[in-house]
Motif scaffolding. Structure first.
Motif, PDB file in Angstrom:
ATOM      1  N   ALA A  10     -16.289 -56.164  -6.596  1.00 32.13           N
ATOM      2  CA  ALA A  10     -16.392 -56.454  -8.026  1.00 32.13           C
ATOM      3  C   ALA A  10     -15.008 -56.567  -8.662  1.00 32.13           C
ATOM      4  N   VAL A  11     -14.898 -57.502  -9.608  1.00 28.05           N
ATOM      5  CA  VAL A  11     -13.698 -57.622 -10.427  1.00 28.05           C
ATOM      6  C   VAL A  11     -14.031 -56.963 -11.767  1.00 28.05           C
ATOM      7  N   VAL A  24     -19.413 -59.699 -10.238  1.00 29.44           N
ATOM      8  CA  VAL A  24     -19.728 -59.338  -8.857  1.00 29.44           C
ATOM      9  C   VAL A  24     -20.838 -60.252  -8.331  1.00 29.44           C
ATOM     10  N   THR A  25     -20.806 -60.544  -7.054  1.00 31.98           N
ATOM     11  CA  THR A  25     -21.869 -61.334  -6.426  1.00 31.98           C
ATOM     12  C   THR A  25     -23.028 -60.400  -6.074  1.00 31.98           C
ATOM     13  N   MET A  26     -24.206 -60.762  -6.562  1.00 27.88           N
ATOM     14  CA  MET A  26     -25.404 -59.959  -6.325  1.00 27.88           C
ATOM     15  C   MET A  26     -26.374 -60.724  -5.429  1.00 27.88           C
ATOM     16  N   ALA A  61     -34.356 -65.249 -11.933  1.00 24.16           N
ATOM     17  CA  ALA A  61     -34.926 -66.018 -10.820  1.00 24.16           C
ATOM     18  C   ALA A  61     -34.991 -67.505 -11.154  1.00 24.16           C
ATOM     19  N   ASP A  62     -35.234 -67.810 -12.428  1.00 23.73           N
ATOM     20  CA  ASP A  62     -35.375 -69.207 -12.849  1.00 23.73           C
ATOM     21  C   ASP A  62     -34.044 -69.921 -13.060  1.00 23.73           C
ATOM     22  N   THR A  63     -32.974 -69.183 -13.281  1.00 24.54           N
ATOM     23  CA  THR A  63     -31.709 -69.815 -13.663  1.00 24.54           C
ATOM     24  C   THR A  63     -30.624 -69.787 -12.600  1.00 24.54           C
ATOM     25  N   PRO A 106     -22.989 -65.070  -8.368  1.00 21.84           N
ATOM     26  CA  PRO A 106     -22.129 -64.193  -9.166  1.00 21.84           C
ATOM     27  C   PRO A 106     -22.854 -63.796 -10.449  1.00 21.84           C
ATOM     28  N   TYR A 107     -22.610 -62.578 -10.885  1.00 23.72           N
ATOM     29  CA  TYR A 107     -23.247 -62.084 -12.109  1.00 23.72           C
ATOM     30  C   TYR A 107     -22.212 -61.319 -12.914  1.00 23.72           C
ATOM     31  N   LEU A 108     -22.235 -61.507 -14.223  1.00 26.14           N
ATOM     32  CA  LEU A 108     -21.297 -60.829 -15.107  1.00 26.14           C
ATOM     33  C   LEU A 108     -22.030 -59.766 -15.920  1.00 26.14           C
ATOM     34  N   TYR A 109     -21.674 -58.522 -15.667  1.00 28.97           N
ATOM     35  CA  TYR A 109     -22.193 -57.398 -16.447  1.00 28.97           C
ATOM     36  C   TYR A 109     -21.204 -57.107 -17.563  1.00 28.97           C
ATOM     37  N   LYS A 110     -21.725 -56.737 -18.731  1.00 23.28           N
ATOM     38  CA  LYS A 110     -20.867 -56.324 -19.840  1.00 23.28           C
ATOM     39  C   LYS A 110     -21.432 -55.048 -20.448  1.00 23.28           C
TER      40      LYS A 110
END
Length: 96
Positions: free
Chosen positions: A53-54, A72-74, A19-21, A27-31
């Motif tokens: 999602a890519v 993916v955009t969240m 929320a702060d950043t 977009p968010y990168l999951y690994k």
């Protein structure tokens, strides 16, 4: 700290950081690191199905593990955390 240590505390801290950043939607990168099993990898892909999602996969040198990166955009931090919890149900997956 990992989600397995104290899940409630871990996810509360992650939600605050997200929320702060970022301005949402974002977009968010999951690994993830997954034992190299077509079924487990497909389970993760299914969780992100129909989201635009890519997904990139890279097998380890020995072929024992596969890294799965999902961009993916969240909508918001809660949506990010919900996906982590869904993926956490797939046995043997490590979230990075």
């Amino acid at each position: 700290m990992t989600p397995n240590d104290n899940p409630e505390e871990f996810y509360a801290k992650l939600k605050t950081q997200l929320a702060d950043t970022s301005l949402w939607p974002a977009p968010y990168l999951y690994k993830f690191i997954v034992p190299s099993s077509a079924i487990k990898i497909k389970d993760i892909e299914t969780i992100f199905n129909h989201m635009g999602a890519v997904i990139k996969k890279n097998e380890s040198r020995t072929g024992k593990y596969t890294s799965v990166s999902i961009n993916v955009t969240m909508k918001n931090p809660d949506a990010v955390i919900a996906k982590y919890k869904e993926v956490g149900k797939v046995e043997g997956v490590i979230s990075l």
